[in-house]
Design an enzyme around this catalytic site. Sequence first.
Site, mmCIF file in Angstrom:
data_model
loop_
_atom_site.group_PDB
_atom_site.id
_atom_site.type_symbol
_atom_site.label_atom_id
_atom_site.label_comp_id
_atom_site.label_asym_id
_atom_site.label_seq_id
_atom_site.Cartn_x
_atom_site.Cartn_y
_atom_site.Cartn_z
ATOM 1 C CD GLU A 114 -2.733 -1.037 2.593
ATOM 2 O OE1 GLU A 114 -3.816 -1.606 2.517
ATOM 3 O OE2 GLU A 114 -2.356 -0.416 3.594
ATOM 4 C CB CYS B 240 6.572 -4.809 9.027
ATOM 5 S SG CYS B 240 8.055 -4.176 9.863
ATOM 6 C CB CYS C 111 3.046 7.719 3.080
ATOM 7 S SG CYS C 111 3.498 6.505 4.331
ATOM 8 N N GLY D 129 6.460 -1.792 6.336
ATOM 9 C CA GLY D 129 7.825 -2.308 6.286
ATOM 10 C C GLY D 129 8.852 -1.461 7.002
ATOM 11 C CB CYS E 138 5.716 -2.155 16.532
ATOM 12 S SG CYS E 138 7.420 -1.891 16.009
HETATM 13 N N1 SAH Z 1 8.908 0.750 10.019
HETATM 14 C C1 SAH Z 1 9.160 2.133 10.067
HETATM 15 C C2 SAH Z 1 8.302 2.947 9.124
HETATM 16 C C3 SAH Z 1 6.846 2.598 9.034
HETATM 17 S S1 SAH Z 1 5.836 2.902 10.446
HETATM 18 C C4 SAH Z 1 9.022 2.653 11.476
HETATM 19 O O1 SAH Z 1 8.550 1.937 12.334
HETATM 20 O O2 SAH Z 1 9.439 3.781 11.707
HETATM 21 C C5 SAH Z 1 5.621 4.663 10.414
HETATM 22 C C6 SAH Z 1 5.283 5.296 11.778
HETATM 23 O O3 SAH Z 1 3.957 4.973 12.204
HETATM 24 C C7 SAH Z 1 6.189 4.812 12.885
HETATM 25 O O4 SAH Z 1 6.629 5.878 13.688
HETATM 26 C C8 SAH Z 1 5.279 3.907 13.660
HETATM 27 O O5 SAH Z 1 5.737 3.720 14.937
HETATM 28 C C9 SAH Z 1 3.972 4.615 13.570
HETATM 29 N N2 SAH Z 1 2.805 3.779 13.891
HETATM 30 C C10 SAH Z 1 2.675 2.456 13.713
HETATM 31 N N3 SAH Z 1 1.441 2.044 14.101
HETATM 32 C C11 SAH Z 1 0.783 3.131 14.526
HETATM 33 C C12 SAH Z 1 -0.540 3.359 15.006
HETATM 34 N N4 SAH Z 1 -1.419 2.376 15.104
HETATM 35 N N5 SAH Z 1 -0.887 4.610 15.339
HETATM 36 C C13 SAH Z 1 -0.002 5.627 15.215
HETATM 37 N N6 SAH Z 1 1.250 5.477 14.752
HETATM 38 C C14 SAH Z 1 1.651 4.247 14.406
HETATM 39 FE FE1 SF4 Z 2 7.220 -2.501 11.216
HETATM 40 FE FE2 SF4 Z 2 7.308 0.156 11.627
HETATM 41 FE FE3 SF4 Z 2 5.020 -1.231 12.026
HETATM 42 FE FE4 SF4 Z 2 7.065 -1.547 13.722
HETATM 43 S S1 SF4 Z 2 5.893 0.340 13.363
HETATM 44 S S2 SF4 Z 2 5.827 -3.205 12.825
HETATM 45 S S3 SF4 Z 2 8.812 -1.387 12.325
HETATM 46 S S4 SF4 Z 2 6.068 -0.937 10.074
#
Ligand code: SAH
Ligand code: SF4
Length: 349
Positions: free
Chosen positions: A83, A103, A96, A153, A107
């Site tokens: 996406e 991934c 974006c 990712g 997290c």
């Molecule tokens: N993997 C990389 C980039 C993609 S995530 C990273 O983790 O930085 C992009 C951003 O969105 C990251 O800062 C991530 O922590 C945040 N993010 C992920 N899930 C989220 C959610 N449910 N609500 C708000 N931010 C979120």
């Molecule tokens: Fe992957 Fe970033 Fe999501 Fe963590 S926040 S699972 S590193 S995409």
Amino acid sequence: MRAILDLLPEELPGEGYRKAQIAHWLYARGALDFAEMTDLPKALREALDREWRISEFALVEAYPSRDGSVKYLFTLLDGKKTEAVYMPYENRKTVCLSTMVGCPAGCSFCATGALGFGRNLTAAEILSQILAIAHHQGISPREIRNVVLMGMGEPLLNLQNVLRAVRVMLHPKGLALSPRRVTLSTVGIPKGIYRLAEEDLGVRLALSLHAPDDETRRKIVPTAHRYPIAEILEAVRHYYAKTKRRVTFEYTLLEGVNDHLWQARLLAKLLKGLSAHVNLIPFNPWEGAPVEGTPKAGILAFAEELRRLGVPTSIRWSRGQDVGAACGQLALKVPRPLTFKPTLEDAGR
Ligand code: SAH
Ligand code: SF4
């Protein structure tokens, strides 16, 4: 058939100025078909068409949000999906992009993490997202002036392909983007940060910190077990020293987990001397998430505490929530019935 977007402009097929002509068609004109490249000799166009493909997608679907952003769902040529999000507001067109299918980092608050790892995207598949969006929007790919690698990712776990894609983004004969307008967001892989510093591309780094102490961070970011905060910050300091680019720290506020004011104070202490900027991200909910977001009052109080301690802080109220396009919601799901579903490309080759 090979992916032409995997090539840097100087590696493109054709002799002499033909390379520049092809690059212009791809990145300035946004051609998705060699037949459009009318200033190339017909025999060359036909030869290109036999050997190379431009689009990396079998299908592109667009899901416009009420707020102006558009989520794109791409079906790759092997049937896997990824996406991207187009954000046309704030007088600069931003995309974006994803760097993987799913991934591996897992997290807890992230819908993409819950999907698990599908595979890495190739450089061509990363760039193809920009070309498909520009095509659908009826603009030149070069009109997109801002790229954030914050989709599905972890870019530093797919560094080879990500670096190649970024080189084409920055290349004067590619997308000609300013490095300041390309942001790579990472969960914090020290090795990758050092490597990125070495490459000296000058792109912006965003570090997804989410907690000022290892104990809290390990609860929500599994890679924190491998990489303690101190080690990540050392790499970030090195990146800053090398590039002089101010690093952004992303912090998704989760109720009762990382939103206590003592954590704001510890964060301020941790970032001292780093010329850092904190981006607070209100949690974007998704079905089955094991955590909850901090309510608005708590977000404002956390921000206020950071600012009081001299940390430049902004709050990123996410867009595109209604179509699952906001940070961390990218999980190949469309949360409400479609009202609009145009098919852009059905190249399938
Ligand atoms: N993997 C990389 C980039 C993609 S995530 C990273 O983790 O930085 C992009 C951003 O969105 C990251 O800062 C991530 O922590 C945040 N993010 C992920 N899930 C989220 C959610 N449910 N609500 C708000 N931010 C979120
Ligand atoms: Fe992957 Fe970033 Fe999501 Fe963590 S926040 S699972 S590193 S995409």
